[in-house]
Design a protein around this motif. Structure first.
Motif, PDB file in Angstrom:
ATOM      1  N   LEU A  51       0.821  -1.208   0.000  1.00 10.61           N
ATOM      2  CA  LEU A  51       0.000   0.000   0.000  1.00 10.61           C
ATOM      3  C   LEU A  51       0.855   1.259   0.000  1.00 10.61           C
ATOM      4  CD1 LEU A  51      -2.840  -1.044   2.455  1.00 10.61           C
ATOM      5  CD2 LEU A  51      -2.992  -0.756  -0.025  1.00 10.61           C
ATOM      6  N   THR A  52       1.945   1.254   0.738  1.00  9.55           N
ATOM      7  CA  THR A  52       2.839   2.401   0.762  1.00  9.55           C
ATOM      8  C   THR A  52       3.474   2.639  -0.599  1.00  9.55           C
ATOM      9  OG1 THR A  52       3.323   1.978   3.092  1.00  9.55           O
ATOM     10  CG2 THR A  52       4.848   3.403   1.908  1.00  9.55           C
ATOM     11  N   PHE A  54       2.408   1.666  -3.672  1.00  8.52           N
ATOM     12  CA  PHE A  54       1.451   2.122  -4.661  1.00  8.52           C
ATOM     13  C   PHE A  54       0.895   3.501  -4.301  1.00  8.52           C
ATOM     14  CE2 PHE A  54       0.890  -2.533  -5.727  1.00  8.52           C
ATOM     15  CZ  PHE A  54       1.606  -2.436  -6.899  1.00  8.52           C
ATOM     16  N   GLY A  55       0.797   3.799  -3.012  1.00  8.52           N
ATOM     17  CA  GLY A  55       0.338   5.127  -2.600  1.00  8.52           C
ATOM     18  C   GLY A  55       1.333   6.201  -2.992  1.00  8.52           C
ATOM     19  N   ASN A  56       2.616   5.931  -2.807  1.00  7.70           N
ATOM     20  CA  ASN A  56       3.637   6.914  -3.161  1.00  7.70           C
ATOM     21  C   ASN A  56       3.744   7.088  -4.670  1.00  7.70           C
ATOM     22  OD1 ASN A  56       4.367   7.546  -0.570  1.00  7.70           O
ATOM     23  ND2 ASN A  56       5.950   5.979  -0.453  1.00  7.70           N
ATOM     24  N   GLY A  58       1.238   7.044  -6.591  1.00  6.85           N
ATOM     25  CA  GLY A  58      -0.009   7.669  -7.042  1.00  6.85           C
ATOM     26  C   GLY A  58      -0.950   6.713  -7.736  1.00  6.85           C
ATOM     27  N   LEU A  60      -3.020   4.607  -6.104  1.00  9.97           N
ATOM     28  CA  LEU A  60      -4.187   4.283  -5.279  1.00  9.97           C
ATOM     29  C   LEU A  60      -5.181   5.403  -5.289  1.00  9.97           C
ATOM     30  CD1 LEU A  60      -2.658   2.574  -2.140  1.00  9.97           C
ATOM     31  CD2 LEU A  60      -3.822   1.522  -4.056  1.00  9.97           C
TER      32      LEU A  60
END
Length: 60
Positions: A51-52, A54-56, A58, A60
């Motif tokens: 999650l971290t 893919f969140g970083n 962009g 998600l």
């Protein structure tokens, strides 16, 4: 042309068996337990890492 050779598994090369082996000495048992705990800890962190990442990025 060279004849095809059958595929060799890593267990055959190292001499290990596919079944779980019982450890006889206490040091071996302790080391095996530590390896299992480390692997479980890494598996538990995989969702957070994913999650971290893919969140970083962009995504998600």
């Amino acid at each position: 042309m060279e004849a095809e050779r059958p595929m060799v598994s890593a267990d055959e090369v190292s001499g290990r068996t596919s079944e779980a082996q019982e450890h006889s000495c206490t040091d071996c048992k302790k080391a095996a337990e530590n390896d299992e705990m480390a692997f479980a800890f890494l598996l538990a962190l995989m969702p957070v890492v994913t999650l971290t990442l893919f969140g970083n990025m962009g995504l998600l």
